[in-house]
Design an enzyme around this catalytic site. Sequence first.
Site, short mmCIF file in Angstrom:
data_model
loop_
_atom_site.label_atom_id
_atom_site.label_comp_id
_atom_site.label_asym_id
_atom_site.label_seq_id
_atom_site.Cartn_x
_atom_site.Cartn_y
_atom_site.Cartn_z
N SER A 45 0.80 -1.17 -0.27
CA SER A 45 0.09 0.20 0.01
C SER A 45 0.90 1.39 0.05
CB SER A 45 -1.04 0.21 1.12
OG SER A 45 -0.26 -0.20 2.41
N ASN A 132 -2.37 -1.96 13.12
CA ASN A 132 -3.75 -1.79 13.16
C ASN A 132 -4.42 -0.75 13.91
OD1 ASN A 132 -3.71 -4.32 11.94
ND2 ASN A 132 -4.86 -5.52 13.44
N THR A 177 -39.16 26.22 -12.27
CA THR A 177 -39.65 24.81 -11.70
C THR A 177 -39.97 24.11 -13.12
OG1 THR A 177 -42.04 25.16 -11.63
CG2 THR A 177 -40.93 25.82 -9.64
N HIS A 178 -39.60 22.68 -12.68
CA HIS A 178 -39.67 21.86 -14.09
C HIS A 178 -38.93 22.32 -15.14
CE1 HIS A 178 -43.17 20.01 -12.28
NE2 HIS A 178 -43.48 21.57 -11.95
N SER A 299 -12.29 24.78 -28.72
CA SER A 299 -12.27 23.49 -29.33
C SER A 299 -11.03 23.62 -30.55
CB SER A 299 -13.51 23.40 -30.10
OG SER A 299 -13.52 22.52 -31.24
N LYS A 305 -15.74 28.22 -30.44
CA LYS A 305 -16.15 27.59 -29.09
C LYS A 305 -15.53 28.17 -28.00
CE LYS A 305 -18.67 24.78 -28.52
NZ LYS A 305 -18.65 23.31 -28.66
N ASN A 307 -15.68 26.80 -24.17
CA ASN A 307 -16.50 25.93 -23.35
C ASN A 307 -16.36 25.92 -22.02
OD1 ASN A 307 -17.25 24.34 -25.88
ND2 ASN A 307 -15.35 23.41 -26.14
N GLU A 312 -18.17 21.68 -16.43
CA GLU A 312 -18.67 20.35 -16.79
C GLU A 312 -17.66 19.16 -15.99
OE1 GLU A 312 -18.93 20.18 -21.29
OE2 GLU A 312 -17.54 21.84 -20.73
N TYR A 339 -9.89 -6.08 12.88
CA TYR A 339 -9.26 -5.51 11.75
C TYR A 339 -9.07 -6.47 10.65
CZ TYR A 339 -5.59 -3.89 8.73
OH TYR A 339 -5.03 -3.63 7.41
N LYS A 347 -8.14 3.81 1.80
CA LYS A 347 -7.18 5.13 1.37
C LYS A 347 -7.55 5.81 0.03
CE LYS A 347 -4.46 3.22 4.91
NZ LYS A 347 -5.14 2.03 4.88
N1 ARG Z 1 -1.18 -1.16 5.38
C1 ARG Z 1 -2.14 -1.86 6.41
C2 ARG Z 1 -3.63 -0.87 6.20
O1 ARG Z 1 -3.58 -0.09 5.62
C3 ARG Z 1 -1.58 -1.57 7.72
C4 ARG Z 1 -2.16 -2.34 8.88
C5 ARG Z 1 -1.70 -3.79 8.29
N2 ARG Z 1 -2.03 -4.65 9.53
C6 ARG Z 1 -1.68 -5.85 9.37
N3 ARG Z 1 -1.93 -6.63 10.39
N4 ARG Z 1 -1.37 -6.32 8.34
O2 ARG Z 1 -4.78 -1.27 6.71
#
Ligand code: ARG
Length: 478
Positions: A45, A132, A177-178, A299, A305, A307, A312, A339, A347
């Site tokens: 991650s 965790n 309205t509408h 454009s 144009k 835009n 948008e 957990y 994230k």
């Molecule tokens: N990268 C993990 C997360 O975002 C951190 C926690 C991981 N915990 C574990 N026991 N593997 O949730």
Amino acid sequence: MTAAHPSAPAAQPAAAPSAPASTAKLWGGRFSEGTDALVEAFSESVSFDQRLWRQDIAGSTAHARMLGKVGVLKADDVEAIVAGLASIRAEIEAGRFEWQLALEDVHMNIESRLTALIGDAGKRLHTARSRNDQVATDIRLYVRDAIDELVAVIEELAEALLDLAEREADSIMPGFTHMQVAQPVTFGHHMLAWREQVLRDRARLLDARRRTNVLPLGSAALAGTVYPIDRPFVAEQLGFDSVSENSLDAVSDRDFAIEFVAACAMTMLHLSRWSEELILWCTPMFGFVKLPDRYCTGSSIMPQKKNPDVPELVRGKTGRVVGDLNTLLVLMKGQPLAYNRDNQEDKPPIFDAHDTVSASLRLFAAMLPSVEVQRATCRAAAFKGYSTATDLADYLVKKGLPFRDAHHAVGSAVGHAVAKGCDLSELSLEELRGFSPLITADVFEVLTLDGSVNARNHWGGTAPAQVRAAIARARARR
Ligand code: ARG
């Protein structure tokens, strides 16, 4: 595999995490072979959670100080940890930190680097905590800061709307309205309607903040820890309002993040509705506003144009944020306590929702003050659509006719005017009296656009005087 730490990397220009095939894991003690490369790539991650580095360093610093305070860590270890974390902060700020995919996430990247920098003291930092509760703390700190940032931008936007409303307090436009012309309103009143929407978005964010700003650290993996920790001390250092009551809940639930992203989605919904109006309003068919050139694009083929790309794109990006909310809701729904690794997936939607709503709000706050309202065109559009027909009906009611009969009489008069191709105010007194003998010369005052808006002169109404009163109340409240 031994749990050896990688040696301290030299100053690196790296930005994206590097991926050595088999860096020793901080948790590798019980494993007899390295992680499969596909698993490593799939489960990392750090490519996205490195964004939590500030929160992670703040959380670790507070945790180390607390461990020192309660006597779990020696003072010189705490000092070394705090100083080491400070130099890691400097490395990251300078773009010199080498993020490693094999170290999975932001937490282990920083901890590993800390140990490389300060030795054994670094290995003691993780006493009495788990990733965790660490990640739950980081993400709460992140969401709290994101809320504070968005609230500040919303306040800026609300100010811009207040100024625009003041500038256009007397400008008359059709209210719809509408999507059909309904009654004349003031442009200022319309801007104040938008303002109410974002003020509620602000309130929703602040409400979510109360449930976000609770310290999970100390919950450890799920059950708490055997060390004599001082959680209020950590909470105070990190600016949390309180300490979580239940360790299982604290490491597992992401409901606060769902609330945050829901508030973001609602904010985007509002901006998307405004965008839809602005896009219509700047077509030649409406011509109610001109957007500044710097917020538009051209454009590649049609030279004429101009835009309205910003509204948008805001309308389009609303879909992303609604999607982010959906991602989090579905992410959570099947999870037993406590957990689960699923939560790592919280994230990207949190960051995406934050980035998208922040950029959209900033653009609106910057663009709105220079929107040019085409007052004559707005007024002409209100004049064209029989927008004062209700005023004529109310006039007859005041003269004693039941509202239903008045409605019918005015409907006939509108039909007559449509056939003649003119406005109600352009019919002669005799013609109007043909629809009701109660009509006298004073009718023309109520048939004008100004008469119509000025008559709606009560708290919350569209009269210019009420727009000014609402602005004055808003300014007094700040
Ligand atoms: N990268 C993990 C997360 O975002 C951190 C926690 C991981 N915990 C574990 N026991 N593997 O949730």
